[in-house]
Design a protein around this motif. Structure first.
Motif, mmCIF file in Angstrom:
data_model
loop_
_atom_site.group_PDB
_atom_site.id
_atom_site.type_symbol
_atom_site.label_atom_id
_atom_site.label_comp_id
_atom_site.label_asym_id
_atom_site.label_seq_id
_atom_site.Cartn_x
_atom_site.Cartn_y
_atom_site.Cartn_z
ATOM 1 N N SER A 139 14.637 -4.341 8.070
ATOM 2 C CA SER A 139 15.575 -6.016 8.281
ATOM 3 C C SER A 139 13.892 -6.973 8.687
ATOM 4 C CB SER A 139 16.514 -5.595 9.540
ATOM 5 O OG SER A 139 15.508 -5.628 10.741
ATOM 6 N N GLY A 140 12.660 -6.708 8.442
ATOM 7 C CA GLY A 140 12.131 -7.622 8.937
ATOM 8 C C GLY A 140 10.840 -7.913 7.915
ATOM 9 N N ALA A 141 10.639 -9.145 8.022
ATOM 10 C CA ALA A 141 10.051 -9.751 6.785
ATOM 11 C C ALA A 141 8.227 -8.899 6.581
ATOM 12 C CB ALA A 141 9.290 -11.588 7.298
ATOM 13 N N ILE A 142 7.874 -9.272 5.259
ATOM 14 C CA ILE A 142 6.739 -8.798 4.810
ATOM 15 C C ILE A 142 5.985 -9.748 5.611
ATOM 16 C CG2 ILE A 142 4.883 -8.642 2.290
ATOM 17 C CD1 ILE A 142 6.906 -6.625 2.277
ATOM 18 N N GLY A 143 4.884 -8.333 5.877
ATOM 19 C CA GLY A 143 3.648 -9.526 7.216
ATOM 20 C C GLY A 143 4.332 -8.749 8.548
ATOM 21 N N GLU A 144 5.346 -7.999 8.874
ATOM 22 C CA GLU A 144 5.225 -7.777 10.127
ATOM 23 C C GLU A 144 4.819 -6.517 10.337
ATOM 24 O OE1 GLU A 144 9.689 -9.031 11.255
ATOM 25 O OE2 GLU A 144 9.127 -11.045 11.041
ATOM 26 N N PRO A 145 4.951 -6.239 12.145
ATOM 27 C CA PRO A 145 4.254 -4.681 11.610
ATOM 28 C C PRO A 145 5.489 -3.846 11.228
ATOM 29 C CG PRO A 145 4.002 -5.684 13.809
ATOM 30 C CD PRO A 145 4.950 -6.604 12.809
ATOM 31 N N ALA A 146 6.892 -3.466 11.141
ATOM 32 C CA ALA A 146 7.535 -2.765 10.852
ATOM 33 C C ALA A 146 7.294 -2.353 9.051
ATOM 34 C CB ALA A 146 8.816 -2.860 10.997
ATOM 35 N N PRO A 147 7.630 -3.867 8.796
ATOM 36 C CA PRO A 147 7.434 -3.574 7.227
ATOM 37 C C PRO A 147 6.474 -3.030 6.686
ATOM 38 C CG PRO A 147 8.755 -6.231 7.526
ATOM 39 C CD PRO A 147 8.015 -5.459 8.706
ATOM 40 N N GLN A 148 5.676 -3.205 7.026
ATOM 41 C CA GLN A 148 3.560 -2.499 7.372
ATOM 42 C C GLN A 148 4.281 -1.437 6.964
ATOM 43 O OE1 GLN A 148 0.709 -4.765 9.517
ATOM 44 N NE2 GLN A 148 -1.235 -3.703 8.224
ATOM 45 N N SER A 149 4.747 -1.269 8.079
ATOM 46 C CA SER A 149 4.605 0.638 8.430
ATOM 47 C C SER A 149 5.648 1.398 7.434
ATOM 48 C CB SER A 149 4.577 0.891 9.768
ATOM 49 O OG SER A 149 3.671 0.535 10.606
ATOM 50 N N CYS A 150 6.163 0.426 6.606
ATOM 51 C CA CYS A 150 7.618 1.275 5.773
ATOM 52 C C CYS A 150 6.604 0.942 4.484
ATOM 53 C CB CYS A 150 9.012 0.074 6.128
ATOM 54 S SG CYS A 150 9.086 0.099 7.234
ATOM 55 N N GLU A 151 5.540 0.346 4.916
ATOM 56 C CA GLU A 151 4.873 0.754 3.062
ATOM 57 C C GLU A 151 4.145 1.041 3.364
ATOM 58 O OE1 GLU A 151 4.664 -3.601 0.665
ATOM 59 O OE2 GLU A 151 3.974 -3.681 2.809
ATOM 60 N N GLU A 152 3.272 1.316 4.065
ATOM 61 C CA GLU A 152 2.830 3.041 4.235
ATOM 62 C C GLU A 152 3.363 3.822 4.176
ATOM 63 O OE1 GLU A 152 -0.843 4.391 7.546
ATOM 64 O OE2 GLU A 152 0.292 2.627 7.693
ATOM 65 N N PHE A 153 5.144 3.757 4.763
ATOM 66 C CA PHE A 153 5.186 5.493 5.125
ATOM 67 C C PHE A 153 5.714 5.726 3.407
ATOM 68 C CE2 PHE A 153 9.645 6.905 4.877
ATOM 69 C CZ PHE A 153 9.152 8.317 5.303
ATOM 70 N N CYS A 154 6.368 4.755 2.319
ATOM 71 C CA CYS A 154 6.834 4.946 1.559
ATOM 72 C C CYS A 154 5.498 5.358 0.481
ATOM 73 C CB CYS A 154 6.951 3.686 0.791
ATOM 74 S SG CYS A 154 9.099 3.508 1.730
ATOM 75 N N ASP A 155 4.345 4.264 1.153
ATOM 76 C CA ASP A 155 3.374 5.021 -0.167
ATOM 77 C C ASP A 155 2.664 6.297 -0.322
ATOM 78 O OD1 ASP A 155 3.126 2.190 -1.385
ATOM 79 O OD2 ASP A 155 1.139 1.813 -0.093
ATOM 80 N N LEU A 156 2.496 7.255 1.037
ATOM 81 C CA LEU A 156 2.136 8.091 1.979
ATOM 82 C C LEU A 156 3.203 9.216 0.911
ATOM 83 C CD1 LEU A 156 1.303 8.516 5.033
ATOM 84 C CD2 LEU A 156 -0.085 8.544 3.325
ATOM 85 N N VAL A 157 4.534 9.261 1.294
ATOM 86 C CA VAL A 157 5.199 10.414 0.261
ATOM 87 C C VAL A 157 5.351 10.068 -1.047
ATOM 88 C CG1 VAL A 157 7.636 10.212 0.612
ATOM 89 C CG2 VAL A 157 6.417 9.502 2.273
ATOM 90 N N ASN A 158 5.401 8.637 -1.275
ATOM 91 C CA ASN A 158 5.177 8.966 -2.589
ATOM 92 C C ASN A 158 4.087 9.645 -3.223
ATOM 93 O OD1 ASN A 158 7.685 7.443 -3.278
ATOM 94 N ND2 ASN A 158 6.841 5.797 -3.436
ATOM 95 N N ASP A 159 3.450 9.413 -2.954
ATOM 96 C CA ASP A 159 1.499 10.528 -2.807
ATOM 97 C C ASP A 159 1.799 11.952 -3.475
ATOM 98 O OD1 ASP A 159 0.254 8.062 -3.920
ATOM 99 O OD2 ASP A 159 -0.462 7.993 -1.514
#
Length: 329
Positions: free
Chosen positions: A33-53
């Motif tokens: 639910s968080g907006a881009i730039g907030e801590p939770a979305p930042q971590s979500c993006e990092e998580f998705c990138d790691l899994v996709n790799d």
């Protein structure tokens, strides 16, 4: 490979451009639910990138921030009916589905963050995860540390006697009303979106929130006295549809679990560092006073609360409060 790319509209709002998934890969919708730039979305993006790799050729995680898949309630319902596969939200949000999680929001239920995590990893907490699984929600990791919760007001708060009669904002949740009354405050239900205005207009004198939110939501502007009591230790969690999780191989489950654990460590470090920056700014630029508190007096004021909640059936496990005392030793 990143599942999403952030861009800006002419008005400056964040938009997300989804990159196409590799041919043959199953698209996994992952929301927050968080907006881009907030801590939770930042971590979500990092998580998705790691899994996709690791497994992006088989399961390609696409991240949808800012309630693009709906608010937290909607996304949790989406998991249950198969409209999306995963999400991140606060762990205590899941108390709607499993009432033992109410203890995470109880004032001073745990002495510190580690005590709470030790409880959540223990056999005592096993019924929580089983219950959620049976309702279609599988929690993978709950160690995305947020900063502890504080009290604040438009006047000095050193002990609970300073909160007696205070018009204290709460969400429309019984556990928060119990916390307020234990301190002697007068609870007033106000929506989160109305919180800053309620303070500004004198509808409420103060309330509580996580340290993260005190500055970012502008609450400090009308309530410049903080009791840094660390009365609860909120965490974010990553969960998936139970049906989707059970469809994965053990190898793929491990990739996802390992990625979540790695990002949780980064998230917690960022959160703690951010608070140090925020606190310095609040004192030097925001005109905020951190009160010289008697933390033990706050703890003593809420001492009867655990038994009261237990006797009133706030928890699924009837003697949950009694069982959790061992983790504070």
């Amino acid at each position: 490979a990143s599942a999403q790319a952030t861009d800006k509209t002419e008005g400056g709002a964040d938009t997300v451009e989804t990159k196409p998934a590799p041919a043959g890969a199953k698209v996994v919708k992952f929301g927050n639910s968080g907006a881009i730039g907030e801590p939770a979305p930042q971590s979500c993006e990092e998580f998705c990138d790691l899994v996709n790799d690791k497994i992006g050729d088989r399961y390609y995680f696409e991240f949808y921030p800012a309630e693009q898949l709906g608010n937290e309630t909607t996304m949790l319902e989406n998991l249950q009916v198969g409209l999306q596969e995963g999400m991140m939200c606060a762990l205590d949000t899941l108390a709607t589905y499993e009432s033992d999680l109410n203890i995470l929001s109880m004032a001073f239920a745990f002495n510190n963050y580690d005590s709470m995590i030790n409880y959540l990893k223990s056999d005592v907490a096993d019924p929580i995860w089983e219950s959620l699984d049976n309702q279609g929600i599988h929690v993978v990791n709950f160690e995305f540390q947020k900063n502890p919760r504080i009290f604040f007001a438009n006047r000095e708060i050193k002990s609970p006697k300073d909160m007696v009669g205070m018009k204290y904002r709460i969400p429309n949740l019984p556990i928060f009303e119990k916390n307020a009354r234990a301190m002697g405050a007068t609870p007033v239900v106000v929506a989160w979106s109305e919180y800053p205005f309620a303070l500004m207009q004198g509808v409420v004198d103060g309330g509580e929130c996580s340290k993260d939110s005190y500055r970012s939501s502008g609450l400090y502007e009308s309530a410049k006295y903080v009791a840094d009591v660390d009365y609860a230790y909120p965490v974010e969690q990553i969960c998936f549809s139970t049906q989707f999780w059970n469809s994965l191989s053990e190898e793929d489950q491990k990739v996802i679990s390992d990625a979540a654990a790695q990002v949780a460590s980064h998230h917690s470090e960022r959160t703690l560092d951010k608070w140090e920056e925020d606190k310095e700014w609040l004192i030097n630029e925001g005109g905020v006073t951190f009160c010289d508190i008697d933390r033990q007096a706050f703890i003593d004021a809420t001492e009867p609360l655990g038994k009261e909640l237990q006797d009133e059936g706030f928890f699924t496990t009837k003697d949950l409060y009694d069982q959790t005392r061992q983790f504070n030793k």
